[in-house]
Design an enzyme around this catalytic site. Structure first.
Site, PDB file in Angstrom:
ATOM      1  N   ASN A  40       1.014  -1.168  -0.030  1.00 19.05           N
ATOM      2  CA  ASN A  40      -0.181  -0.430  -0.226  1.00 19.05           C
ATOM      3  C   ASN A  40       0.960   1.199   0.002  1.00 19.05           C
ATOM      4  OD1 ASN A  40      -1.436   2.709   0.341  1.00 19.05           O
ATOM      5  ND2 ASN A  40      -2.304   1.534   2.420  1.00 19.05           N
ATOM      6  N   TRP A  41       1.183   2.097  -1.432  1.00 20.28           N
ATOM      7  CA  TRP A  41       1.898   3.011  -1.638  1.00 20.28           C
ATOM      8  C   TRP A  41       1.073   4.327  -0.648  1.00 20.28           C
ATOM      9  CZ3 TRP A  41       4.777   3.470  -6.849  1.00 20.28           C
ATOM     10  CH2 TRP A  41       5.939   2.315  -6.894  1.00 20.28           C
ATOM     11  N   LYS A  42      -0.056   3.593  -0.665  1.00 13.94           N
ATOM     12  CA  LYS A  42      -0.595   5.266   0.226  1.00 13.94           C
ATOM     13  C   LYS A  42      -1.035   6.347  -0.658  1.00 13.94           C
ATOM     14  CE  LYS A  42       0.523   3.842   4.499  1.00 13.94           C
ATOM     15  NZ  LYS A  42       0.265   3.922   6.032  1.00 13.94           N
ATOM     16  N   HIS A  88      -9.437   0.974   5.249  1.00 11.23           N
ATOM     17  CA  HIS A  88      -8.730   1.044   5.510  1.00 11.23           C
ATOM     18  C   HIS A  88      -8.394   1.964   6.775  1.00 11.23           C
ATOM     19  CE1 HIS A  88      -4.402   2.712   5.683  1.00 11.23           C
ATOM     20  NE2 HIS A  88      -3.453   1.437   5.408  1.00 11.23           N
ATOM     21  N   GLU A 114      -6.844   4.545   7.790  1.00 13.05           N
ATOM     22  CA  GLU A 114      -6.943   5.970   6.932  1.00 13.05           C
ATOM     23  C   GLU A 114      -8.273   6.566   6.681  1.00 13.05           C
ATOM     24  OE1 GLU A 114      -2.873   5.751   5.354  1.00 13.05           O
ATOM     25  OE2 GLU A 114      -2.513   4.927   7.366  1.00 13.05           O
ATOM     26  N   GLU A 164      -5.604  -5.465  10.101  1.00 11.73           N
ATOM     27  CA  GLU A 164      -4.559  -4.660  10.147  1.00 11.73           C
ATOM     28  C   GLU A 164      -5.158  -4.048  11.739  1.00 11.73           C
ATOM     29  OE1 GLU A 164      -2.282  -2.664   6.773  1.00 11.73           O
ATOM     30  OE2 GLU A 164      -4.569  -2.053   7.028  1.00 11.73           O
ATOM     31  N   GLY A 223       2.314   1.471  10.816  1.00 14.20           N
ATOM     32  CA  GLY A 223       3.029   2.082  10.784  1.00 14.20           C
ATOM     33  C   GLY A 223       3.701   3.414  12.217  1.00 14.20           C
ATOM     34  N   SER A 252       3.441  -2.714  10.035  1.00 15.66           N
ATOM     35  CA  SER A 252       4.139  -2.745  10.771  1.00 15.66           C
ATOM     36  C   SER A 252       5.076  -3.980  10.253  1.00 15.66           C
ATOM     37  CB  SER A 252       4.122  -2.552  12.345  1.00 15.66           C
ATOM     38  OG  SER A 252       4.036  -1.537  12.313  1.00 15.66           O
ATOM     39  N   GLY A 306       2.643  -0.963   3.970  1.00 13.86           N
ATOM     40  CA  GLY A 306       2.630  -0.114   3.893  1.00 13.86           C
ATOM     41  C   GLY A 306       4.049   0.844   3.649  1.00 13.86           C
ATOM     42  N   GLY A 307       4.905   1.308   4.844  1.00 14.82           N
ATOM     43  CA  GLY A 307       5.488   2.202   4.424  1.00 14.82           C
ATOM     44  C   GLY A 307       7.076   1.150   3.256  1.00 14.82           C
TER      45      GLY A 307
HETATM   46  C1  PEP Z   1      -1.194   0.133   5.901  1.00 16.28           C
HETATM   47  O1  PEP Z   1      -0.855   1.661   6.305  1.00 16.28           O
HETATM   48  O2  PEP Z   1      -1.524  -0.584   5.617  1.00 16.28           O
HETATM   49  C2  PEP Z   1       0.442  -0.451   6.687  1.00 16.28           C
HETATM   50  C3  PEP Z   1       0.067  -1.644   7.158  1.00 16.28           C
HETATM   51  O3  PEP Z   1       1.614   0.050   7.278  1.00 16.28           O
HETATM   52  P1  PEP Z   1       2.855   0.158   7.416  1.00 16.28           P
HETATM   53  O4  PEP Z   1       3.164  -1.490   7.082  1.00 16.28           O
HETATM   54  O5  PEP Z   1       3.834   1.108   7.487  1.00 16.28           O
HETATM   55  O6  PEP Z   1       2.860  -0.125   8.922  1.00 16.28           O
END
Ligand code: PEP
Length: 234
Positions: free
Chosen positions: A7-9, A85, A87, A154, A160, A196, A217-218
């Site tokens: 997920n590149w956001k 998601h 967010e 999640e 994050g 994470s 994500g990141g």
């Molecule tokens: C996400 O936002 O879907 C996510 C999993 O972020 P991160 O891996 O950065 O915690």
């Protein structure tokens, strides 16, 4: 075979995406790789990677300035979309009902929705995790699903944050989700863990029962971080 979804956001560029596609094209893996990128990158020729959106509108079309419909996403050649998601739930006010409407339109337009559910820290501390997850699944999954869906657990407090639940906590939640889906006639639906995930914990997390892959994500933004996750399991 595991599902590794990124997920590149609101990050990345066409150049980053083309580089990622190039870097992943020579990987020998049985795993399914999906990248959920910003809308503007969805029409990219993506080779062996499947592309997905990060959200779709709950409406089919019309006077909804700024929104993008599931049919528009599908017209780009994308195969997936995230819905619900954390967010979008936090910043756009998405509820389980909204998420359900989005997932239904995704399905109607040939997209596989990756339906996200997760508890906040307050809900976790109040001992409500299982209740939130079960109602999240029951209320966010459309009735009468006839094609593929994916669920992503999640924990919202871990996204994050560089921290994850314990393996036992992940196992407990994923087992609940698997049982809930089974009772809805959706046994066998893939269940991803997200929040994470990185190269160092991906194998351990994907070895937990009922974890069919990860949502990242990141660590999905750079090949150097993403590839170790993809190849951590055969
Ligand atoms: C996400 O936002 O879907 C996510 C999993 O972020 P991160 O891996 O950065 O915690």
């Amino acid at each position: 075979m595991k599902i590794i979804a990124g997920n590149w956001k609101m990050n990345g560029s066409h150049e980053n995406l083309n580089q990622m596609i190039k870097d992943l094209s020579s990987l020998e893996t049985q795993n399914k790789v999906i990248l959920c990128v910003p809308y503007t990158m969805l029409c990219t020729e993506s080779g062996c990677i499947a592309l997905g959106a990060q959200d779709v509108s709950q409406y089919e079309r019309g006077a909804y300035t700024g929104e993008v419909s599931a049919s528009m996403v599908a017209a780009c050649g994308a195969k997936y979309t995230l819905v619900g998601h954390s967010e979008c739930r936090a910043y756009h006010g998405d509820t389980n009902a909204t998420v359900c409407a989005k997932a239904a339109l995704a399905l109607a337009n040939g997209l596989t929705p990756i339906i996200c559910v997760g508890e906040t820290m307050e809900e976790k501390q109040a001992g409500k995790t299982m209740e939130i997850i079960e109602s999240g699944v029951r209320e966010s999954v459309p009735v009468d699903v006839k094609s593929d869906i994916i669920i992503a657990y999640e924990p919202r407090w871990a996204i994050g944050a560089g921290i994850t639940p314990t393996d036992a906590e992940i196992a407990e939640v994923h087992t609940l989700i698997a049982k809930t889906l089974y009772s809805m006639g959706l046994g066998g639906t893939p269940i991803l863990y997200g929040a994470s995930v990185k190269g160092a914990n991906a194998l351990a997390i994907m070895s937990i029962p009922h974890v069919d892959g990860v949502l990242v994500g990141g660590a999905s933004l750079k090949s150097d971080d993403f590839i170790p996750i993809i190849i951590s399991v055969k």
